[in-house]
Scaffold this motif. Structure first.
Motif: not given
Length: 247
Positions: A124-140
């Motif tokens: 939800e917070r990454m979506a506010l970045n407004d970049r070509p790539e807004n975020g990366v999530i890495v789960n274990t």
């Protein structure tokens, strides 16, 4: 995404894989906020120049407050690495009766639901970045998701859930320009495993195909960094296990 110009949160960052990831990301120039239930994580975070938020990953309000704190420290969130988790060893039907329902529920609650709780609010917070790539999530995840041993029903189920949601999460979040992957580690030299007798550690290492040793938490950290900086890596579960197949 360039780690040297990114803002990361790492759950379970007080020790083990999480601590190694937080330290490696800081070395690469990223801003980092460590989220951990153990308040000792504050000292670990301070030692590497990272922020800290005491966090219960299973509690929505606790996670929301931690992420708001991280945004306040770093100005936003670009990366979320979920390392918080517990290991449970209990047979489905043992000498003392059936597997405890509370221990099964707690394992799934922390490992699977806790990871989802953090990533959904981080997204939800990454979506506010407004970049070509807004975020990366890495789960274990874990190799137990694919070939769990006896006594690992709860742990394997929780990690299979992590593996199983990688692709649908990637598809769900594509519109927000957020990538999602998972790492499935084998047997790693975390503090918990290093506390075992040396002969037990040697026996475990001997089961690894090659190289015949325990995984180094820094190898997990470097894999997480690779995922972050590899734009075409998405929706994938990567085994990091020296070709170990548990029996």
């Amino acid at each position: 995404m360039d780690l040297s110009n990114s803002r990361a949160i790492v759950t379970g960052g007080a020790s083990g894989l999480g601590a190694a990831t937080a330290a490696h990301f800081r070395k690469m120039g990223a801003q980092v906020t460590v989220l951990d239930l153990d308040h000792a994580g504050e000292a670990a975070a301070t030692a590497i120049g990272a922020g800290f938020a005491q966090t219960d990953v299973t509690d929505e309000a606790s996670v929301a407050a931690a992420l708001d704190h991280a945004v306040g420290l770093m100005g936003g969130i670009d990366i979320c690495v979920n390392c918080a988790g517990i290991a449970t060893g209990e047979k489905t039907l043992g000498r003392d009766g059936p597997h405890g329902l509370s221990s099964f529920r707690r394992t799934v609650e922390i490992n699977l639901i806790g990871s989802f709780n953090v990533l959904r609010l981080a997204a939800e917070r990454m979506a506010l970045n407004d970049r070509p790539e807004n975020g990366v999530i890495v789960n274990t995840a874990s190799i137990a998701a694919f070939d769990g041993q006896k006594g690992q029903a709860a742990y394997a189920a929780s990690k299979a859930g992590i593996a199983g949601m990688a692709l649908p999460l990637a598809r769900d979040l594509a519109g927000q320009r957020i990538r999602v992957c998972a790492i499935a580690p084998g047997i790693f030299g975390t503090p918990m495993l290093k506390g075992l007798p040396q002969d037990v550690q040697d026996s475990l290492a001997a089961e690894v195909t090659f190289p015949k040793r325990l995984g180094d938490p820094d190898e997990y950290a470097r894999m997480a960094a690779f995922i972050v900086e590899s734009e075409y890596m998405n929706g994938e579960v990567i085994r990091l296990d020296g070709a170990l197949r548990m029996r």
